[in-house]
Design a protein around this motif. Structure first.
Motif, PDB file in Angstrom:
ATOM      1  N   TYR A  83      38.547  -2.147  64.479  1.00 45.66           N
ATOM      2  CA  TYR A  83      39.021  -3.319  65.228  1.00 45.66           C
ATOM      3  C   TYR A  83      37.857  -3.956  65.967  1.00 45.66           C
ATOM      4  O   TYR A  83      37.303  -3.371  66.899  1.00 45.66           O
ATOM      5  CB  TYR A  83      40.109  -2.843  66.197  1.00 45.66           C
ATOM      6  N   LEU A  84      37.473  -5.154  65.550  1.00 45.99           N
ATOM      7  CA  LEU A  84      36.291  -5.812  66.104  1.00 45.99           C
ATOM      8  C   LEU A  84      36.569  -7.293  66.373  1.00 45.99           C
ATOM      9  O   LEU A  84      35.941  -8.161  65.782  1.00 45.99           O
ATOM     10  CB  LEU A  84      35.102  -5.679  65.139  1.00 45.99           C
ATOM     11  N   PRO A  85      37.484  -7.608  67.286  1.00 44.06           N
ATOM     12  CA  PRO A  85      37.698  -9.021  67.598  1.00 44.06           C
ATOM     13  C   PRO A  85      36.499  -9.607  68.329  1.00 44.06           C
ATOM     14  O   PRO A  85      35.704  -8.881  68.943  1.00 44.06           O
ATOM     15  CB  PRO A  85      38.926  -8.980  68.512  1.00 44.06           C
ATOM     16  N   ILE A 129      56.293  -4.737  63.219  1.00 45.73           N
ATOM     17  CA  ILE A 129      55.413  -5.825  63.646  1.00 45.73           C
ATOM     18  C   ILE A 129      54.002  -5.550  63.163  1.00 45.73           C
ATOM     19  O   ILE A 129      53.407  -4.527  63.512  1.00 45.73           O
ATOM     20  CB  ILE A 129      55.423  -5.977  65.182  1.00 45.73           C
ATOM     21  N   ASP A 130      53.478  -6.461  62.367  1.00 47.98           N
ATOM     22  CA  ASP A 130      52.112  -6.367  61.856  1.00 47.98           C
ATOM     23  C   ASP A 130      51.286  -7.409  62.603  1.00 47.98           C
ATOM     24  O   ASP A 130      51.499  -8.611  62.434  1.00 47.98           O
ATOM     25  CB  ASP A 130      52.106  -6.648  60.352  1.00 47.98           C
ATOM     26  N   ALA A 131      50.368  -6.971  63.465  1.00 48.20           N
ATOM     27  CA  ALA A 131      49.723  -7.914  64.372  1.00 48.20           C
ATOM     28  C   ALA A 131      48.256  -7.584  64.592  1.00 48.20           C
ATOM     29  O   ALA A 131      47.807  -6.464  64.351  1.00 48.20           O
ATOM     30  CB  ALA A 131      50.454  -7.928  65.712  1.00 48.20           C
ATOM     31  N   THR A 132      47.530  -8.576  65.096  1.00 57.04           N
ATOM     32  CA  THR A 132      46.148  -8.381  65.517  1.00 57.04           C
ATOM     33  C   THR A 132      45.777  -9.488  66.496  1.00 57.04           C
ATOM     34  O   THR A 132      46.518 -10.464  66.662  1.00 57.04           O
ATOM     35  CB  THR A 132      45.177  -8.399  64.318  1.00 57.04           C
ATOM     36  N   THR A 133      44.663  -9.329  67.165  1.00 59.64           N
ATOM     37  CA  THR A 133      44.051 -10.406  67.932  1.00 59.64           C
ATOM     38  C   THR A 133      42.675 -10.661  67.337  1.00 59.64           C
ATOM     39  O   THR A 133      42.019  -9.741  66.848  1.00 59.64           O
ATOM     40  CB  THR A 133      43.900 -10.051  69.425  1.00 59.64           C
ATOM     41  N   LEU A 134      42.242 -11.908  67.391  1.00 59.17           N
ATOM     42  CA  LEU A 134      40.968 -12.275  66.782  1.00 59.17           C
ATOM     43  C   LEU A 134      39.919 -12.691  67.804  1.00 59.17           C
ATOM     44  O   LEU A 134      38.725 -12.710  67.482  1.00 59.17           O
ATOM     45  CB  LEU A 134      41.184 -13.418  65.776  1.00 59.17           C
ATOM     46  N   GLU A 135      40.352 -13.007  69.024  1.00 54.02           N
ATOM     47  CA  GLU A 135      39.393 -13.470  70.020  1.00 54.02           C
ATOM     48  C   GLU A 135      39.900 -13.184  71.429  1.00 54.02           C
ATOM     49  O   GLU A 135      41.087 -13.355  71.710  1.00 54.02           O
ATOM     50  CB  GLU A 135      39.151 -14.976  69.851  1.00 54.02           C
ATOM     51  N   GLU A 148      46.208 -14.654  68.837  1.00 52.66           N
ATOM     52  CA  GLU A 148      47.056 -13.595  68.300  1.00 52.66           C
ATOM     53  C   GLU A 148      47.724 -14.046  66.998  1.00 52.66           C
ATOM     54  O   GLU A 148      48.094 -15.212  66.853  1.00 52.66           O
ATOM     55  CB  GLU A 148      48.151 -13.226  69.298  1.00 52.66           C
ATOM     56  N   TYR A 149      47.892 -13.082  66.103  1.00 56.21           N
ATOM     57  CA  TYR A 149      48.647 -13.347  64.870  1.00 56.21           C
ATOM     58  C   TYR A 149      49.614 -12.193  64.667  1.00 56.21           C
ATOM     59  O   TYR A 149      49.239 -11.017  64.779  1.00 56.21           O
ATOM     60  CB  TYR A 149      47.702 -13.467  63.677  1.00 56.21           C
TER      61      TYR A 149
END
Length: 505
Positions: A55-57, A128-134, A158-159
């Motif tokens: 995980y590397l936002p 829930i399939d999620a991540t943050t990008l920034e 967020e997505y």
């Protein structure tokens, strides 16, 4: 008892004694080693989070101007690592509906809410399939005793994908801000409070910068000896320089090259190969050739939890090349629509959508496209791209109509054909295949169509090849052999009849 039997018995007893003694020594040694070394934090975690691999936002701290105790860099790094790991562990828990690792990154009061959500999701078959990008955190407060941190995390991109069983029921793009309190407990910076302050739909940017693509006359390039494996020990600058001279003198002005995601080190980009990539652009510049760089070749995962890793890969590549004079365009991905069936059109398109935004944020000065495998896919995300590109291996008599149909749909976006060609293979595995003369006639005809419709082009490819990796077309010989004969120059280095139609005259 015979003497022989006694000897066997003695030998067995002695061997058993040696084995038991060895095990005891090993056991005591392991206990001693454990008692005399510090605890390995990764072994303490239920999930053994490895941030570099998982995980590397993008994260950028605001300048430090917090209340309370001054913040030192070592502590700030620890806060950052645990804070990001907390997000990641929560994403894994929501995706799998398990509670592993939550205790390590959230206090008792904070994890109660997470556990309630997981219990609700299990009961209702929600995933829930999620991540943050920034993330853009500002440190607000650091307590005098060094045990409490308060920060505001601004504009978190967020997505989320919400599933009911196997059915995708919602796709959410948000930009949110959070107030976060973290406590230092047992060596962990655990989240005590994470409160959403505001949230809004994430605005998908569009790019309307005018682009001049009316001069593209190019070719997809691999060296003849190592197709699909251009970088590493096989890279030969002298051969590439000679090939670029052939391309330039043939009347072409640009090349398209490919960056394989895994071979280039994924999120930890191989710096040696990165220097080789720069060398290739240097050689192109020396021959006045412009370069379209195609990212993420042979990438096909698209998992939401993988997005920050692909983002890190793109960041390193893009920032290394964005000021190079030979760079002309970024192609985000080669033929991603071929992954729609296996990975899902919604997921692949969402990844492309975010990657277009990210590459543009890193390099706003070079045009971006996606190399679709057919004209029908050319409308996808066309409002976000600087120009549309597609590949064409279908009937020539339908090319003009296909191009004009797409042109009418995308209207204000330039269009190029970034791959096309015809194999000249005719043999055991394709007895009714095409000859060199058939290939020449094909290129003569398609250049006429290009001229008639003012179509810019990049052909496939300069050379015939001896070998084609199974990852390209599989192992079947009736698929591999035709793929080896798309070139304008044969395996002996002799120019085929089609070479005279490699460019517009």
């Amino acid at each position: 008892m015979s003497k022989i039997n006694k000897n066997i018995l003695r030998g067995s007893l002695l061997l058993s004694y040696v084995i038991i003694l060895t095990l005891l020594i090993f056991g005591f040694g392991a206990i001693y080693s454990y008692l005399n070394t510090g605890a390995d934090r990764s072994k303490m975690l239920h999930t053994e989070v490895k941030q570099v691999d998982q995980y590397l936002p993008e994260l950028k701290w605001a300048p430090l101007n917090n209340e309370g105790r001054p913040m030192d860099q070592q502590t700030l790094t620890a806060v950052e690592n645990d804070y990001l790991d907390a997000w990641y562990v929560k994403f894994v828990s929501y995706k799998t509906n398990t509670k592993k690792g939550i205790d390590d990154y959230y206090t008792k009061s904070a994890r109660a809410n997470i556990f309630n959500i997981i219990d609700h999701n299990i009961e209702n078959q929600i995933f829930i399939d999620a991540t943050t990008l920034e993330h853009q955190p500002t440190l607000e407060f650091f307590s005098e005793d060094g045990q409490l941190v308060v920060l505001t995390d601004h504009n978190v991109i967020e997505y989320k994908r919400l599933f009911n069983g196997e059915t995708l029921v919602a796709e959410i793009n948000e930009q949110s801000s959070y107030r976060v309190t973290l406590l230092l407990e047992d060596g962990f910076w655990r989240i005590r409070h994470l409160v959403k302050l505001k949230s809004q739909p994430y605005a998908k940017s569009t790019y309307d910068k005018p682009l001049e693509v009316s001069k593209i006359k190019g070719i997809n390039y691999y060296p003849q000896a190592n197709p699909w494996d251009m970088f590493g020990d096989n890279l030969d600058s002298e051969i590439i320089a000679k090939d670029f001279e052939i391309i330039k003198t043939s009347g072409l002005n640009s090349i398209r090259i490919f960056i394989p995601y895994e071979a280039f080190g994924k999120s930890s980009v191989d710096l040696t190969k990165l220097e080789q990539l720069k060398t290739v652009l240097d050689l192109a510049e020396s021959k006045s050739l412009k370069v379209m760089v195609t990212l993420f070749d042979f990438y096909g995962d698209y998992s939401v939890l993988d997005w920050t890793l692909t983002q890190r890969h793109a960041k390193i590549i893009v920032n290394a090349l964005k000021d190079h004079k030979a760079l002309a365009f970024w192609d985000i991905k080669n033929e991603p629509n071929l992954d729609f069936e296996s990975r899902g059109k919604t997921l692949v398109t969402a990844w492309l959508d975010k990657m277009v935004d990210f590459v543009k944020s890193q390099d706003p000065n070079h045009a971006i496209t996606i190399g679709w495998s057919n004209a029908e896919s050319g409308t996808i995300l066309s409002d976000k791209l600087d120009f549309v590109s597609f590949h064409y291996y279908e009937k020539l008599e339908e090319l003009g109509t296909s191009f004009k149909t797409l042109q009418a749909k995308v209207k204000d976006r330039p269009i190029i054909i970034s791959e096309y060609g015809l194999s000249s293979y005719s043999g055991f595995w394709s007895p009714f295949g095409n000859s060199d003369d058939d290939q020449a006639e094909y290129h003569k005809t398609i250049q006429s169509i290009f001229s008639e419709n003012d179509i810019q082009f990049m052909s496939w490819t300069l050379y015939d090849f001896d070998n084609v990796p199974k990852e390209v077309v599989g192992r079947l010989p009736w698929r591999q052999n035709p793929q080896k004969h798309f070139g304008f120059i044969n395996k002996s280095g002799i120019r085929k009849s089609s070479f005279k139609y490699i460019s517009k005259k």
